[in-house]
Design a protein around this motif. Structure first.
Motif, PDB file in Angstrom:
ATOM      1  N   ILE A 231      16.304 -39.180 -23.561  1.00  0.00           N
ATOM      2  CA  ILE A 231      16.558 -39.524 -22.164  1.00  0.00           C
ATOM      3  C   ILE A 231      17.084 -38.302 -21.418  1.00  0.00           C
ATOM      4  O   ILE A 231      16.668 -38.011 -20.293  1.00  0.00           O
ATOM      5  N   LEU A 232      17.999 -37.558 -22.034  1.00  0.00           N
ATOM      6  CA  LEU A 232      18.566 -36.371 -21.380  1.00  0.00           C
ATOM      7  C   LEU A 232      17.505 -35.305 -21.135  1.00  0.00           C
ATOM      8  O   LEU A 232      17.577 -34.567 -20.156  1.00  0.00           O
ATOM      9  N   ARG A 233      16.521 -35.218 -22.018  1.00  0.00           N
ATOM     10  CA  ARG A 233      15.499 -34.173 -21.932  1.00  0.00           C
ATOM     11  C   ARG A 233      14.812 -34.123 -20.566  1.00  0.00           C
ATOM     12  O   ARG A 233      14.504 -33.063 -20.062  1.00  0.00           O
ATOM     13  N   GLY A 234      14.585 -35.244 -19.964  1.00  0.00           N
ATOM     14  CA  GLY A 234      13.864 -35.285 -18.700  1.00  0.00           C
ATOM     15  C   GLY A 234      14.722 -35.018 -17.480  1.00  0.00           C
ATOM     16  O   GLY A 234      14.269 -35.266 -16.365  1.00  0.00           O
ATOM     17  N   ASN A 235      15.923 -34.510 -17.666  1.00  0.00           N
ATOM     18  CA  ASN A 235      16.855 -34.308 -16.559  1.00  0.00           C
ATOM     19  C   ASN A 235      17.451 -32.908 -16.606  1.00  0.00           C
ATOM     20  O   ASN A 235      17.375 -32.233 -17.616  1.00  0.00           O
ATOM     21  N   GLU A 236      18.037 -32.495 -15.480  1.00  0.00           N
ATOM     22  CA  GLU A 236      18.761 -31.223 -15.437  1.00  0.00           C
ATOM     23  C   GLU A 236      20.183 -31.476 -15.902  1.00  0.00           C
ATOM     24  O   GLU A 236      20.871 -32.336 -15.346  1.00  0.00           O
ATOM     25  N   LEU A 237      20.610 -30.721 -16.903  1.00  0.00           N
ATOM     26  CA  LEU A 237      21.947 -30.908 -17.451  1.00  0.00           C
ATOM     27  C   LEU A 237      22.871 -29.787 -17.009  1.00  0.00           C
ATOM     28  O   LEU A 237      22.494 -28.608 -17.040  1.00  0.00           O
ATOM     29  N   PHE A 238      24.068 -30.166 -16.623  1.00  0.00           N
ATOM     30  CA  PHE A 238      25.114 -29.249 -16.203  1.00  0.00           C
ATOM     31  C   PHE A 238      26.359 -29.596 -17.009  1.00  0.00           C
ATOM     32  O   PHE A 238      26.554 -30.745 -17.375  1.00  0.00           O
ATOM     33  N   ALA A 239      27.199 -28.617 -17.270  1.00  0.00           N
ATOM     34  CA  ALA A 239      28.410 -28.906 -18.033  1.00  0.00           C
ATOM     35  C   ALA A 239      29.442 -27.818 -17.815  1.00  0.00           C
ATOM     36  O   ALA A 239      29.122 -26.694 -17.412  1.00  0.00           O
ATOM     37  N   THR A 240      30.684 -28.175 -18.113  1.00  0.00           N
ATOM     38  CA  THR A 240      31.720 -27.155 -18.184  1.00  0.00           C
ATOM     39  C   THR A 240      31.424 -26.306 -19.416  1.00  0.00           C
ATOM     40  O   THR A 240      30.668 -26.712 -20.303  1.00  0.00           O
ATOM     41  N   GLY A 241      32.023 -25.120 -19.480  1.00  0.00           N
ATOM     42  CA  GLY A 241      31.673 -24.101 -20.455  1.00  0.00           C
ATOM     43  C   GLY A 241      31.522 -24.528 -21.897  1.00  0.00           C
ATOM     44  O   GLY A 241      30.434 -24.493 -22.462  1.00  0.00           O
ATOM     45  N   HIS A 242      32.605 -24.928 -22.537  1.00  0.00           N
ATOM     46  CA  HIS A 242      32.544 -25.252 -23.963  1.00  0.00           C
ATOM     47  C   HIS A 242      31.778 -26.545 -24.212  1.00  0.00           C
ATOM     48  O   HIS A 242      31.015 -26.652 -25.179  1.00  0.00           O
TER      49      HIS A 242
END
Length: 141
Positions: A25-36
């Motif tokens: 499911i995550l694959r089809g989306n743009e992922l953003f995150a804090t550093g670690h």
């Protein structure tokens, strides 16, 4: 969709397991995150993750800025309410922004699972219906 991922230190292993379980499911989306957290998710899934600064250096605030610009669709913030450390991001500011801009925000794995399963089933962009094309809320200008 743009999805932000944040986890307190004690919750990073849980975030890695969660991201791996929902990789398709995550694959089809743009992922953003804090550093670690971004590194943990990328290592667990082999998916590209745009990493901001770490939480103590303002990464959560960078994500908050995208929420305020109506440029973030979903936030998953696995917080540790029992043993979080002073250097870790505070979820309260992100909750406030998410509420102002009608951005779904999960603070635990149960809610995150429901939201991601909803994405997998198809997603109605209710935020466009609620917010329209505007990126600013005029009452606050």
């Amino acid at each position: 969709m743009k999805i932000a991922l944040i986890a307190h230190d004690e919750k990073k292993p849980e975030m890695a397991r969660f991201a791996a379980a929902y990789r398709e499911i995550l694959r089809g989306n743009e992922l953003f995150a804090t550093g670690h957290t971004g590194k943990v998710v990328a290592d667990a899934t082999d998916l590209p993750v745009q990493r901001f600064n770490s939480g103590p250096l303002g990464g959560d605030q960078e994500i908050g800025a995208l929420i305020a610009k109506n440029q973030m669709d979903l936030v998953i913030f696995f917080r540790d309410p029992l043993t979080s450390q002073p250097h870790e991001p505070d979820v309260n500011a992100l909750i406030r922004l998410a509420d102002v801009y009608n951005t779904p925000l999960a603070t635990n794995i149960g809610t995150a699972e429901v939201l991601l399963r909803g994405l997998g089933a198809g997603f109605i962009d209710f935020r466009k219906l609620v917010n329209g094309d505007e990126t600013q809320h005029e009452q606050y200008e």
